[in-house]
Enzyme design. Structure first.
Site, PDB file in Angstrom:
ATOM      1  N   ALA A  43       0.838  -1.207   0.000  1.00  0.00           N
ATOM      2  CA  ALA A  43       0.000   0.000   0.000  1.00  0.00           C
ATOM      3  C   ALA A  43       0.870   1.254   0.000  1.00  0.00           C
ATOM      4  CB  ALA A  43      -0.929  -0.017   1.206  1.00  0.00           C
ATOM      5  N   ASN A  44       1.959   1.244   0.780  1.00  0.00           N
ATOM      6  CA  ASN A  44       2.849   2.406   0.815  1.00  0.00           C
ATOM      7  C   ASN A  44       3.383   2.727  -0.583  1.00  0.00           C
ATOM      8  OD1 ASN A  44       2.587   2.420   3.593  1.00  0.00           O
ATOM      9  ND2 ASN A  44       4.611   1.563   4.014  1.00  0.00           N
ATOM     10  N   ASN A 197      17.437  -3.555  -0.029  1.00  0.00           N
ATOM     11  CA  ASN A 197      18.278  -2.702   0.815  1.00  0.00           C
ATOM     12  C   ASN A 197      19.548  -3.483   1.164  1.00  0.00           C
ATOM     13  OD1 ASN A 197      17.719  -4.400   2.974  1.00  0.00           O
ATOM     14  ND2 ASN A 197      16.323  -2.983   3.990  1.00  0.00           N
ATOM     15  N   THR A 235      19.240   0.091  -2.288  1.00  0.00           N
ATOM     16  CA  THR A 235      18.948   1.280  -1.480  1.00  0.00           C
ATOM     17  C   THR A 235      19.878   1.283  -0.271  1.00  0.00           C
ATOM     18  OG1 THR A 235      17.108   0.126  -0.381  1.00  0.00           O
ATOM     19  CG2 THR A 235      16.553   1.463  -2.289  1.00  0.00           C
ATOM     20  N   GLY A 267      12.087   3.250   2.020  1.00  0.00           N
ATOM     21  CA  GLY A 267      12.296   2.320   0.894  1.00  0.00           C
ATOM     22  C   GLY A 267      11.045   2.221   0.036  1.00  0.00           C
ATOM     23  N   ASP A 268       9.893   2.257   0.675  1.00  0.00           N
ATOM     24  CA  ASP A 268       8.633   2.194  -0.078  1.00  0.00           C
ATOM     25  C   ASP A 268       8.436   3.472  -0.897  1.00  0.00           C
ATOM     26  OD1 ASP A 268       8.168  -0.251   1.132  1.00  0.00           O
ATOM     27  OD2 ASP A 268       7.091   0.671   2.810  1.00  0.00           O
ATOM     28  N   SER A 298      10.589  12.225   2.359  1.00  0.00           N
ATOM     29  CA  SER A 298       9.648  11.538   3.266  1.00  0.00           C
ATOM     30  C   SER A 298      10.223  11.348   4.669  1.00  0.00           C
ATOM     31  CB  SER A 298       9.237  10.175   2.675  1.00  0.00           C
ATOM     32  OG  SER A 298      10.253   9.214   2.863  1.00  0.00           O
ATOM     33  N   GLY A 303       5.932   8.942  10.363  1.00  0.00           N
ATOM     34  CA  GLY A 303       4.982   7.954   9.870  1.00  0.00           C
ATOM     35  C   GLY A 303       5.373   7.378   8.522  1.00  0.00           C
ATOM     36  N   SER A 307       3.941  10.411   5.765  1.00  0.00           N
ATOM     37  CA  SER A 307       5.163  11.184   5.445  1.00  0.00           C
ATOM     38  C   SER A 307       5.341  11.388   3.934  1.00  0.00           C
ATOM     39  CB  SER A 307       6.396  10.468   6.012  1.00  0.00           C
ATOM     40  OG  SER A 307       6.683   9.292   5.285  1.00  0.00           O
TER      41      SER A 307
HETATM   42  O1  RIB Z   1       8.273  -0.473   4.953  1.00  0.00           O
HETATM   43  C1  RIB Z   1       7.516   0.029   6.004  1.00  0.00           C
HETATM   44  C2  RIB Z   1       6.329  -0.851   6.221  1.00  0.00           C
HETATM   45  O2  RIB Z   1       6.760  -2.129   6.638  1.00  0.00           O
HETATM   46  C3  RIB Z   1       5.382  -0.370   7.302  1.00  0.00           C
HETATM   47  O3  RIB Z   1       4.313   0.376   6.776  1.00  0.00           O
HETATM   48  C4  RIB Z   1       4.975  -1.644   8.015  1.00  0.00           C
HETATM   49  O4  RIB Z   1       3.608  -1.867   8.051  1.00  0.00           O
HETATM   50  C5  RIB Z   1       5.701  -2.758   7.306  1.00  0.00           C
HETATM   51  O5  RIB Z   1       4.926  -3.311   6.332  1.00  0.00           O
END
Ligand code: RIB
Length: 311
Positions: A43-44, A197, A235, A267-268, A298, A303, A307
């Site tokens: 989701a991120n 990473n 990364t 990283g996301d 970010s 968060g 972020s």
């Molecule tokens: O990469 C960060 C994420 O890792 C967080 O949002 C946490 O839920 C885990 O999935």
């Protein structure tokens, strides 16, 4: 690349505790600051891609990258904020599974207030159900680019990557998190870009317990290319990323100096922005630079999805 960015992966509700020091075994520490955020690596990355879409290099005038997300959530209050976020960020969730008999994934995240570094403990809940069968209707073959991680079942990851490869859809695989049990055992030739990473890169190279650093990154990236990955982006935290492609010397794309308060989800942020930019222009160096800038920004806010800026 034609077609939307398809992100397949996890959704978690993040409970983030920030304190000047982290507890030892058997110790209780009180007085932490608490932040809550929508999270989950999948989701991120989808949210990051959607939020930076309008500014991606090579896509002048676009309002946002078209982003589709496939994942699994519970029918509970922890999923509500994420559903609102998907809607606000115009992410297509028609293939999101909503399950009545299991909770949305939850992460307990401890952030060291001094360094911004984090430790994460995750209860996957509904993420465990994102199997190959559950992804049967996911529109993988219609995607312009597939972005996938490792926080959902290995057979689902393997199936999605195999289907994408068979359909000629390029794949970015962010192998996070990874250990021997969760490694989906992908054929590296089916992955256009692998984005580990420092720790994940060592695991991919069979060096469990090691950590690749800036000095060893170029050799490690070359090993990944020799294994068959189409390209590699390592990364490296505040140092930036190491970009490696066959036929050119690996290059460090340095990160700007910033005051980091929370590195969770950086990283996301990188993966989402890198994918959005690659989809827009196919210029890998420009995409890596864009991803590094987005991720660096970010970490100056608290968060995970909270972020990620709208660029
Ligand atoms: O990469 C960060 C994420 O890792 C967080 O949002 C946490 O839920 C885990 O999935």
């Amino acid at each position: 690349m034609t077609g939307p960015l398809l992100v397949v992966g996890s959704v978690n509700h993040d409970l983030i505790f920030r304190h000047a020091r982290l507890p030892q075994a058997g110790e209780t520490i009180s007085g932490a600051e608490l932040f809550t955020s929508c999270g989950g690596k999948g989701a991120n990355q989808a949210v990051a891609a959607a939020r930076c879409g309008a500014s991606t290099p090579g896509a002048p005038g676009r309002t946002a990258a078209p982003v589709l997300f496939c994942g699994a959530i519970g029918n509970d209050s922890h999923a509500e904020a994420q559903l609102r976020t998907f809607e606000e960020d115009e992410i297509d969730i028609r293939h999101l599974l909503v399950l009545d008999d299991i909770h949305t994934g939850l992460s307990s995240i401890w952030v060291d207030a001094g360094t911004g570094d984090n430790r994460i403990m995750n209860a996957p809940g509904a993420n465990r159900r994102l199997t190959a069968d559950a992804l049967a209707e996911a529109p993988i073959e219609d995607a312009g680019l597939l972005l996938i991680q490792n926080e959902t079942p290995a057979d689902g990851v393997r199936s999605a990557v195999g289907r994408a490869h068979a359909a000629g859809v390029p794949v970015i695989w962010n192998p996070a998190p990874i250990d021997e049990a969760s490694d989906p055992g992908l054929d590296p030739r089916h992955v256009a870009w692998v984005t580990p990473n420092e720790v994940e890169c060592a695991v991919l190279l069979g060096r469990h317990g090691e950590r690749i650093d800036v000095e060893s990154a170029a050799d490690a990236a070359s090993e990944l290319l020799e294994a068959g990955y189409g390209g590699a982006v390592l990364t490296l935290g505040p140092a930036g990323v190491l970009l490696a492609e066959p036929g050119s010397t690996p290059t460090l794309v340095p990160a700007p100096k910033v005051d980091a308060v929370d590195t969770t989800g950086a990283g996301d942020a990188f993966n989402g922005a890198f994918a959005a930019a690659l989809l827009a222009s196919s210029d890998s160096r420009q995409a890596a630079l864009f991803g590094v800038r987005y991720a660096s920004d970010s970490v100056t806010r608290h968060g995970t999805q909270t972020s990620f800026a709208r660029w």
